[in-house]
Write a protein that holds these residues in place. Structure first.
Motif, mmCIF file in Angstrom:
data_model
loop_
_atom_site.group_PDB
_atom_site.id
_atom_site.type_symbol
_atom_site.label_atom_id
_atom_site.label_comp_id
_atom_site.label_asym_id
_atom_site.label_seq_id
_atom_site.Cartn_x
_atom_site.Cartn_y
_atom_site.Cartn_z
ATOM 1 N N LYS A 267 82.662 25.389 118.486
ATOM 2 C CA LYS A 267 83.599 24.467 119.132
ATOM 3 C C LYS A 267 83.468 23.081 118.521
ATOM 4 N N LEU A 268 84.433 22.729 117.659
ATOM 5 C CA LEU A 268 84.460 21.417 117.021
ATOM 6 C C LEU A 268 85.884 20.902 117.022
ATOM 7 N N ASN A 269 86.040 19.592 117.111
ATOM 8 C CA ASN A 269 87.382 19.033 116.980
ATOM 9 C C ASN A 269 87.727 18.875 115.494
ATOM 10 N N ALA A 270 88.963 18.454 115.235
ATOM 11 C CA ALA A 270 89.453 18.389 113.858
ATOM 12 C C ALA A 270 88.603 17.463 112.989
ATOM 13 N N ASP A 271 88.227 16.309 113.528
ATOM 14 C CA ASP A 271 87.417 15.370 112.745
ATOM 15 C C ASP A 271 86.044 15.957 112.443
ATOM 16 N N GLN A 272 85.445 16.621 113.422
ATOM 17 C CA GLN A 272 84.124 17.206 113.213
ATOM 18 C C GLN A 272 84.177 18.336 112.178
ATOM 19 N N TRP B 291 83.754 34.628 89.576
ATOM 20 C CA TRP B 291 83.588 33.246 90.022
ATOM 21 C C TRP B 291 84.948 32.570 89.901
ATOM 22 N N GLU B 292 85.447 32.030 90.997
ATOM 23 C CA GLU B 292 86.824 31.565 91.056
ATOM 24 C C GLU B 292 86.901 30.078 91.405
ATOM 25 N N THR B 293 88.025 29.480 91.045
ATOM 26 C CA THR B 293 88.357 28.118 91.462
ATOM 27 C C THR B 293 89.401 28.218 92.572
ATOM 28 N N ARG B 294 89.130 27.590 93.713
ATOM 29 C CA ARG B 294 90.049 27.678 94.847
ATOM 30 C C ARG B 294 90.320 26.286 95.407
ATOM 31 N N ARG B 295 91.507 26.134 95.959
ATOM 32 C CA ARG B 295 91.921 24.851 96.527
ATOM 33 C C ARG B 295 92.146 25.000 98.025
ATOM 34 N N TYR B 296 91.701 23.995 98.781
ATOM 35 C CA TYR B 296 91.824 24.020 100.233
ATOM 36 C C TYR B 296 92.377 22.678 100.710
ATOM 37 N N ASP B 297 93.242 22.765 101.705
ATOM 38 C CA ASP B 297 93.861 21.574 102.297
ATOM 39 C C ASP B 297 93.114 21.249 103.589
ATOM 40 N N LEU B 298 92.411 20.134 103.610
ATOM 41 C CA LEU B 298 91.622 19.772 104.789
ATOM 42 C C LEU B 298 92.494 19.531 106.012
ATOM 43 N N ASP B 299 93.754 19.179 105.799
ATOM 44 C CA ASP B 299 94.654 19.003 106.939
ATOM 45 C C ASP B 299 94.973 20.334 107.609
ATOM 46 N N GLN B 300 94.694 21.444 106.916
ATOM 47 C CA GLN B 300 94.954 22.783 107.452
ATOM 48 C C GLN B 300 93.685 23.456 107.982
ATOM 49 N N LEU B 301 92.559 22.723 107.989
ATOM 50 C CA LEU B 301 91.291 23.298 108.449
ATOM 51 C C LEU B 301 91.341 23.505 109.968
ATOM 52 N N GLN B 302 91.193 24.771 110.397
ATOM 53 C CA GLN B 302 91.392 25.103 111.808
ATOM 54 C C GLN B 302 90.155 25.613 112.531
ATOM 55 N N THR B 303 89.278 26.334 111.846
ATOM 56 C CA THR B 303 88.168 27.001 112.544
ATOM 57 C C THR B 303 86.861 26.855 111.793
ATOM 58 N N VAL B 304 85.766 26.941 112.543
ATOM 59 C CA VAL B 304 84.417 27.020 111.987
ATOM 60 C C VAL B 304 83.695 28.140 112.713
ATOM 61 N N ASP B 305 83.084 29.047 111.963
ATOM 62 C CA ASP B 305 82.320 30.154 112.539
ATOM 63 C C ASP B 305 80.898 30.129 112.010
ATOM 64 N N MET B 306 79.940 30.367 112.907
ATOM 65 C CA MET B 306 78.542 30.521 112.516
ATOM 66 C C MET B 306 78.229 32.010 112.455
ATOM 67 N N ILE C 161 77.586 15.294 112.109
ATOM 68 C CA ILE C 161 78.558 15.251 113.194
ATOM 69 C C ILE C 161 77.902 15.041 114.554
ATOM 70 N N LYS C 162 76.582 15.245 114.653
ATOM 71 C CA LYS C 162 75.875 15.018 115.923
ATOM 72 C C LYS C 162 74.516 14.400 115.605
ATOM 73 N N PRO C 163 74.477 13.086 115.375
ATOM 74 C CA PRO C 163 73.237 12.430 114.933
ATOM 75 C C PRO C 163 72.066 12.601 115.895
#
Length: 330
Positions: free
Chosen positions: A225-230, A131-146, A270-272
């Motif tokens: 397919k999502l934009n950066a804000d989504q 079990w690990e602690t990890r850090r992520y930069d939301l400004d670097q978020l590029q992809t979403v996969d289902m 993101i899609k009400p």
């Protein structure tokens, strides 16, 4: 005999039949709940008491209908009162793979996730826990996969959502039952508060490889397919859900709080106006549902999309030291 008499007898019989059906359904529900929540002598005594009360109610129906309704109502309230005492908890003896749910801290664009699972699985049931602690930069978020995973019935799938970052990091979120040690999944138990709900954040080499290589499931990966804000809002909705469960546990439910229906609630952020659809129950058809909403990348027929999304064979052919996430996306 007047014509009203046969009609009166008919309606009387229908009322009796309806009452018997009501009592039968109520007893069946209560028996299932008691069997799943009780054990040993207490279970058998509870079921015996339930059978006795059901018999008394049916007997009274034909002799003293008013008392039958009274006994039935009191019994139903007693069972309902007991059922409401069943509350989700954090302190059970959990199975190792769900021993921890994810929680997070947000500092500007930096998200720190606590308890990211990165198990080294040697079989479908055995692993070295990490079990690990990890850090992520939301400004670097590029992809979403289902990611969907099926094991028999192609209409029923487990759903995982994976986020990719510019620095090469990936984290996959999976809404799961929080099993106790020795428990196994039961769709019936999921209706009767048998399991708590868990949000697991994990490395793909753990949570996806477990399904492709060790459980032998049929796994597909669909870029969304999502934009950066989504992408950012969706990621934070998972983060908030993890913190919510850490603060206040919830029960899993086979229909209303499972991996697909819970993700639907999150995606509404993101899609009400996302419409309800039967494919939220038949989760193996979720890719078609998302595709119809314009949520999958590319413009190809779904048959071709599914062929290119299949990753199980790629995962099983991957060298042990290879970058698993890169291999399954080739």
């Amino acid at each position: 005999m007047t014509t009203d008499q046969p009609r009166s007898r008919f309606f009387s019989r229908m009322r009796h039949a309806g009452f018997v059906l009501l009592v039968g359904l109520a007893c069946a529900w209560a028996a299932a709940a008691l069997s799943l929540q009780m054990a040993g002598v207490v279970e058998w005594l509870s079921l015996a008491a339930l059978a006795l009360v059901g018999g008394v109610v049916l007997m009274l129906r034909f002799r003293q209908p008013g008392r039958a309704w009274a006994v039935f109502a009191i019994s139903a309230l007693a069972v309902a009162g007991w059922y409401q005492t069943l509350q989700p908890r954090q302190d059970r003896d959990w199975a190792p793979d769900v021993a921890h749910g994810v929680s997070a801290r947000l500092e500007g664009a930096i998200v720190t996730l606590e308890n990211v699972r990165n198990f080294a699985w040697s079989s479908a049931d055995a692993a070295v826990p990490r079990w690990e602690t990890r850090r992520y930069d939301l400004d670097q978020l590029q992809t979403v996969d289902m990611i969907t995973s099926t094991w028999g019935d192609p209409d029923i799938a487990h759903l995982i959502v994976s986020f990719g970052f510019a620095d090469g990091q990936r984290v996959a979120f999976s809404v799961e039952i929080r099993k106790e040690l020795g428990e196994s999944f039961s769709s019936i138990g999921g209706f009767f508060r048998q399991f708590e709900l868990a949000l697991i954040a994990a490395d793909e080499n753990d949570i996806v490889r477990l399904r492709t290589n060790l459980r032998g499931e049929d796994v597909h990966l669909f870029p969304v397919k999502l934009n950066a804000d989504q992408r950012r809002v969706l990621f934070l909705s998972y983060v908030n859900f993890g913190n919510q469960l850490a603060a206040k546990p919830e029960f899993y439910n086979t229909v209303t709080a499972n991996c697909a229906s819970t993700v639907y609630t999150l995606v509404k952020v993101i899609k009400p106006d996302m419409p309800l659809d039967s494919r939220l129950l038949f989760s193996g058809q979720l890719p078609e549902y998302i595709d119809e909403l314009g949520g999958l990348q590319g413009d190809v027929p779904m048959v071709e999309r599914r062929l290119s999304a299949a990753i199980s064979a790629k995962a099983r052919a991957a060298d042990p030291g290879a970058d698993f996430s890169a291999v399954i996306r080739r």
